[in-house]
Design a protein around this motif. Structure first.
Motif, short mmCIF file in Angstrom:
data_model
loop_
_atom_site.label_atom_id
_atom_site.label_comp_id
_atom_site.label_asym_id
_atom_site.label_seq_id
_atom_site.Cartn_x
_atom_site.Cartn_y
_atom_site.Cartn_z
N LYS A 46 0.83 -1.21 0.00
CA LYS A 46 0.00 0.00 0.00
C LYS A 46 0.86 1.25 0.00
CE LYS A 46 -3.77 2.17 2.62
NZ LYS A 46 -4.63 2.06 3.82
N ILE A 47 1.90 1.26 0.83
CA ILE A 47 2.82 2.40 0.86
C ILE A 47 3.52 2.55 -0.49
CG2 ILE A 47 4.96 3.28 1.90
CD1 ILE A 47 4.07 1.94 4.52
N SER A 48 3.90 1.42 -1.07
CA SER A 48 4.61 1.45 -2.35
C SER A 48 3.76 2.10 -3.44
CB SER A 48 4.98 0.03 -2.78
OG SER A 48 5.85 -0.57 -1.86
N SER A 49 2.53 1.66 -3.56
CA SER A 49 1.68 2.13 -4.66
C SER A 49 1.10 3.52 -4.41
CB SER A 49 0.55 1.14 -4.91
OG SER A 49 -0.26 0.97 -3.76
N GLU A 50 0.82 3.85 -3.14
CA GLU A 50 0.12 5.10 -2.84
C GLU A 50 1.05 6.25 -2.43
OE1 GLU A 50 -2.93 4.34 0.03
OE2 GLU A 50 -3.90 2.78 -1.19
N VAL A 51 2.20 5.93 -1.85
CA VAL A 51 3.09 6.98 -1.34
C VAL A 51 4.36 7.11 -2.18
CG1 VAL A 51 4.44 7.77 0.66
CG2 VAL A 51 2.23 6.63 1.01
N LEU A 52 5.03 6.00 -2.42
CA LEU A 52 6.35 6.05 -3.08
C LEU A 52 6.25 6.18 -4.60
CD1 LEU A 52 8.17 3.29 -0.99
CD2 LEU A 52 8.19 5.76 -0.62
#
Length: 591
Positions: A46-52
């Protein structure tokens, strides 16, 4: 703009179905049940796709800037970095004694692939810090560990490695940076280092540089190199930050890719430094960091390939071009999608089979690291040492090629920056160069690792494949995998024997064939991974458990690798056995 979706199902399959991590007997692995790892990977995804991932193109377009001696990272990087820090992601596999979560290296590797696929440039800041902290943990004094490691674990302070100088890269014995002993036990460090990733930035309160230098009056060459901690800000006895050290950024390098990472020229002008470990033993300490970094760079190459492939698949399914030669497949549209065409399928299958095999290889390697460290297993340590140059060299070569193939799917749009595909190619290109160029990895493999410990690690690898093939020779459905694997292993053994028989008489024979040997070794490793995955999926289909389509697709993809990639083993062997003459016979003046 390109997007990224974490390959959680594939990672879970490798971890639990193929590697069977909870049954491995490695301390800490019994806690890694499927629900637990799923929760970690889902959140990381989730962090990969939405933040990074949304910041990846921002970093590429904006880059870093140097103003009045200070380096500023692209817009949004600081907030994303803080989110990683606050979530404990920077200390995922760091010892609890220093504030980390103490998870196995395997978990950090899986999460690291996701994060790097989403934003390689940003993830280099905590990645380099992790490596620097590992070097301090392995070789630093108790006082140094207490002073630096807790804040490096949380990335309140970040770290770097300073090796290269303007006149020397791989040949570190030529370095000129000097260290002058002081009465208080510290040293004054003077010199210039180049290509320093994350050398300065606005993401952390302090930057802890690990610097190779020669103590004045020490031995000449590489034997006189020592390793020093040189902080950007000196640290007071109470742990607070003191005055600015005499280290500065001379300039930022203008690079082909990874624009969001600050690659600096660092100037040391009588900067205060502190010796790590023993005098003149700096390379041993630095290699703790470099070996970890090399495996991490292999993972970066795989990650860029994975991200590029995902976007190429989407484009191939949506872009309408031409008609299938076997008949119309999209009768309601003006043309069929690209993915109906055999050459596009060849392209995508080449990427897919490499990425999924490479992912299994990297996670298997991470498990070996945990086995070596957590069980003090010398055999596992020898095997991962042998595999390190293969993981770095072969995986990054193949990863870069995969990004080029993904770009090719787009046709002309792949060459246009608006579509974002060139960034994957440009970012992946550095992985073949830094932390030891891939030619150096090949030389390390043949010159050092192949004969290490009397050849026991490579013989153990051959025995592993032989035993696997014998155990599964009567398993229905395994022949498309075992046949090419056995042929590849024979070619690899023949290449090693050729080096033994000819290399001592003429070292150029071995060195001329080293790059081919690295790729031959890499294909055998991925062939072994695919054979293991084939066995796993055949068993799942036979028992009727799991996702039938998933396992059938896995077998189809694996058969492609064995049929289309493994024949390269014989090509590499033929090149090796051609000896040194084709490579070395032309006079230098004739080039």
């Amino acid at each position: 703009m390109p997007t990224y979706t974490a390959p959680i199902a594939d990672m879970q399959y490798i971890l639990h179905d193929v590697l069977k991590i909870t049954d491995s007997g490695i301390p800490g692995y019994d806690e890694l049940d499927a629900d637990y790892t799923s929760a970690i990977l889902e959140e990381a995804g989730k962090i990969s796709s939405e933040v990074l991932a949304p910041l990846n193109i921002v970093g590429d377009q904006e880059g870093c800037r140097l103003e009045n001696g200070l380096v500023y990272t692209p817009k949004g990087f600081k907030a994303a970095f803080d989110q990683l820090r606050e979530g404990g992601w920077t200390g995922l596999d760091v010892a609890p004694a220093y504030g980390g979560q103490g998870m196995p290296y395997l978990v950090g590797t899986a999460v690291g692939e996701m994060f790097s696929a989403a934003n390689q440039a940003l993830m280099m800041y905590p990645g380099l810090t992790h490596g620097a902290a590992s070097a301090i943990a392995a070789h630093g004094s108790d006082e140094q560990k207490t002073t630096y490691l807790p804040k490096m674990t949380t990335c309140e302070w970040t770290g770097t490695m300073n090796l290269t100088e303007p006149h020397c890269g791989t040949d570190l014995g030529l370095m000129r940076t000097k260290a002058e002993p002081q009465d208080d036990g510290s040293y004054k460090i003077t010199g210039q280092k180049i290509f320093i990733s994350a050398g300065d930035h606005d993401l952390s309160d302090n930057v802890i540089h690990l610097v190779l230098a020669k103590i004045v009056g020490g031995p000449e060459g590489i034997k006189g190199v020592s390793l020093f901690i040189v902080p950007k800000f000196l640290v007071n006895e109470d742990g607070s930050l003191g005055e600015r050290n005499d280290v500065s950024v001379g300039s930022l390098e203008e690079k082909m890719g990874i624009h969001g990472n600050s690659t600096c020229v660092m100037n040391y002008d009588q900067a205060t430094g502190y010796l790590i470990g023993e005098e003149h033993k700096g390379m041993r300490a630095m290699f703790t960091m470099m070996n970890e970094a090399r495996i991490g760079v292999g993972m970066q190459g795989l990650a860029q390939a994975s991200a590029a492939y995902q976007n190429a698949v989407t484009y191939a399914k949506e872009r309408l071009q031409g008609r299938a030669v076997t008949g119309v497949e999209n009768p309601d549209g003006p043309a069929d999608p690209l993915i109906v065409h055999p050459d596009i399928r060849r392209n995508l299958m080449a990427q897919k089979s490499f990425i999924e095999g490479g992912r299994a290889f990297m996670l298997w390697g991470a498990q070996l690291i945990d086995q070596a460290h957590r069980k003090e297993d010398a055999k596992a340590n020898g095997l991962i040492s042998l595999m390190t140059p293969v993981m770095k060299g072969f995986i990054t070569d193949m990863g870069y090629n995969a990004t080029v193939e993904a770009q090719q799917v787009y046709g002309g749009h792949g060459y246009i920056e608006e579509w974002g595909m060139s960034q994957f190619t440009r970012d992946a290109r550095i992985t073949m160069i830094y932390e030891g160029a891939n030619g150096v990895q090949a030389l390390d493999l043949v010159g050092r690792k192949l004969g290490a410990d009397g050849g026991k690690p490579v013989m153990a690898f051959f025995e592993m494949i032989k035993d696997f093939a014998a155990e599964n020779k009567d398993v229905e459905g395994m022949e498309p995998f075992l046949g090419p694997l056995k042929e590849g292993s024979k070619a690899l053994q023949a290449a090693a024997m050729f080096f033994m028989q000819n290399g001592m008489k003429n070292p150029n024979v071995a060195l001329s064939g080293s790059y081919d040997f690295m790729h031959l070794f890499g294909h055998v490793c991925l062939g072994y991974m695919w054979a293991q995955m084939a066995k796993t999926s055949l068993q799942a289909l036979e028992s009727g458990t799991g996702d039938k389509a998933f396992h059938e697709n896995k077998l189809t993809t694996g058969k492609f690798y064995m049929a289309r990639w493994m024949p390269m083993c014989s090509t590499h062997l033929a090149r090796i056995e051609s000896g040194a003459d084709p490579v070395m016979s032309l006079d230098a003046e004739a080039f």
